[in-house]
Design an enzyme around this catalytic site. Structure first.
Site, mmCIF file in Angstrom:
data_model
loop_
_atom_site.group_PDB
_atom_site.id
_atom_site.type_symbol
_atom_site.label_atom_id
_atom_site.label_comp_id
_atom_site.label_asym_id
_atom_site.label_seq_id
_atom_site.Cartn_x
_atom_site.Cartn_y
_atom_site.Cartn_z
ATOM 1 N N GLY A 129 0.793 -1.230 0.000
ATOM 2 C CA GLY A 129 0.000 0.000 0.000
ATOM 3 C C GLY A 129 0.815 1.265 0.000
ATOM 4 C CD GLN A 283 11.365 10.275 -46.543
ATOM 5 O OE1 GLN A 283 10.146 10.381 -46.461
ATOM 6 N NE2 GLN A 283 12.105 11.074 -47.298
ATOM 7 C CB ILE A 341 13.940 -1.751 -37.965
ATOM 8 C CG1 ILE A 341 13.663 -0.235 -37.955
ATOM 9 C CG2 ILE A 341 15.062 -2.080 -38.951
ATOM 10 C CD1 ILE A 341 14.798 0.608 -37.408
ATOM 11 N N GLY A 344 8.986 -9.453 -38.087
ATOM 12 C CA GLY A 344 8.691 -10.629 -37.275
ATOM 13 C C GLY A 344 9.889 -11.175 -36.531
ATOM 14 C CD GLU A 367 15.918 2.871 -7.500
ATOM 15 O OE1 GLU A 367 15.875 3.978 -6.932
ATOM 16 O OE2 GLU A 367 16.250 1.825 -6.918
ATOM 17 C CB THR A 369 6.234 6.070 -11.615
ATOM 18 O OG1 THR A 369 5.769 7.276 -10.982
ATOM 19 C CG2 THR A 369 5.887 4.868 -10.748
#
Length: 387
Positions: A129, A283, A341, A344, A367, A369
């Site tokens: 918590g 490009q 780039i 798959g 460390e 957010t």
């Protein structure tokens, strides 16, 4: 500020890079596919790290470390950060600087064994918590004569299963502030095996396979006052004095992985042929590469500037937050674009890209957010106007 590296810094980079490529990369696939880092492998790589002078290099020379200035240390962290996190963090351990805050007796018991590779430490602040709001922690320490009795739960505690002891921050009282009653915090050394202290398996994590987290439970865990790190009710002061550069460490390791992902993307774009030419000539790909290189350079400059200012004694919380924020978000951007780039193949575990992509997600959370970093930056800007 000098932008060129000194001969010593260049040697640190080359030595660490060679070690990472020859001693860490070969074991990445095993750790990634099993999710486990074998103790015999830890000891094997640990011995080589010590021989290379890379173990506990973050520590001052007077206690057995390398005595690196902040920028040199972060250059070293960047190279280590290219590898699987469990491998470089566990096998080339960098004990927490907060151990330097201990008494000489505590140093003998905790600090020096960590530097010699005989023990591992872990840091316990976060609770189910209470994450960013440390003042909201419920785990408590109550004084009972000369002893202190600890109760409560900590979670997300990195490599606590391996650690020989934990540095635990506990609510030890309250104080009045302009914003109401606030918790006072005290830090304690808690040895594994202490009655009332239990370390349980944590959660399965999408990031950093082999690098575990744990749940720490305290059930009337009794400690002598000699186990207090720093002063009673001064846990925040101890943390602020000794843990300030950890955000820069996160930034540096992120830079390493971003650089590795970009290198894969550039090589693939130069070698992969489509429609009779390298895809990097198109490009759509070439602009991606340019943006990736530019963003990486910007993150590096923010990090190296903050490191330089840290050693000059002029660094601000905002400087370190900017570095951490930019580096973690740039890593996520570059990892994603590198996979795009590759198409798959970028998602297959033959390459480190899918791992870098997964691992990048936690960096914007631990460390502090990204939202906390933006709060720190904007708070400093507004203070100039009394807001």
């Amino acid at each position: 500020m000098q932008f060129g590296l000194t001969e010593e810094q260049q040697m640190i980079v080359e030595t660490t890079r060679s070690f990472v490529e020859n001693e860490l990369y070969p074991h990445e696939m095993e750790v990634e596919r099993t999710g486990h880092l074998r103790m015999d492998l830890i000891k094997q790589v640990q011995a080589k790290a010590m021989q290379a002078g890379l173990y506990a290099a973050n520590m001052p020379a007077e206690v057995g470390g390398a005595g690196l200035d902040t920028l040199s240390w972060l250059l070293y962290e960047k190279e280590l950060g290219k590898a699987n996190y469990a491998l470089h963090w566990t096998c080339v351990a960098r004990p927490s600087n907060i151990l330097l805050a201990g008494t000489e007796e505590q140093r003998q018991k905790y600090l020096y064994p960590c530097i010699r590779g005989e023990k591992w430490d872990c840091l316990a602040m976060t609770e189910p918590g209470a994450g960013s709001d440390l003042r909201g922690m419920k785990a408590s320490a109550r004084q009972d004569g000369d002893d202190w009795v600890l109760n409560g739960t900590k979670h997300f505690i990195s490599h606590a299963d391996l650690a020989d002891f934990a540095i635990c921050f506990m609510a030890s009282g309250e104080e009045d502030t302009p914003r109401g009653r606030k918790k006072l915090i005290t830090a304690f050394f808690v040895d594994k095996g202490t009655p009332g202290f239990t370390v349980r398996d944590g959660y399965r994590n999408v990031s950093h396979r082999g690098y575990t987290n744990a749940i720490l439970e305290f059930d009337n865990c009794r400690l002598p006052k000699s186990q207090i790190l720093g002063e009673v009710h001064k846990g925040f002061e101890v943390a602020n004095a000794w843990l300030g550069a950890t955000r820069l460490q996160v930034a540096a390791t992120c830079l390493g992985r971003a650089e590795r992902a970009l290198a894969h993307a550039v090589q693939y774009a130069a070698e992969r042929q489509q429609f009779g030419q390298a895809i990097g000539k198109f490009q759509g790909i070439s602009f991606k590469l340019a943006d990736m290189a530019m963003e990486l350079k910007a993150a590096e400059l923010l990090t190296w500037e903050a490191a330089w200012k840290f050693d000059q004694g002029t660094v601000t919380e905002a400087d370190m937050s900017m570095a951490k924020l930019k580096a973690t978000e740039v890593l996520a951007f570059i990892a994603d674009e590198a996979i795009q780039i590759h198409g798959g193949m970028g998602l297959m575990d033959d390459l480190p890209l899918e791992r870098i992509w997964r691992d990048a997600r936690v960096e914007r959370i631990w460390e502090g957010t990204s939202e906390i970093q933006r709060h720190i930056i904007s708070r400093q800007m507004l203070r100039a106007f009394g807001a």
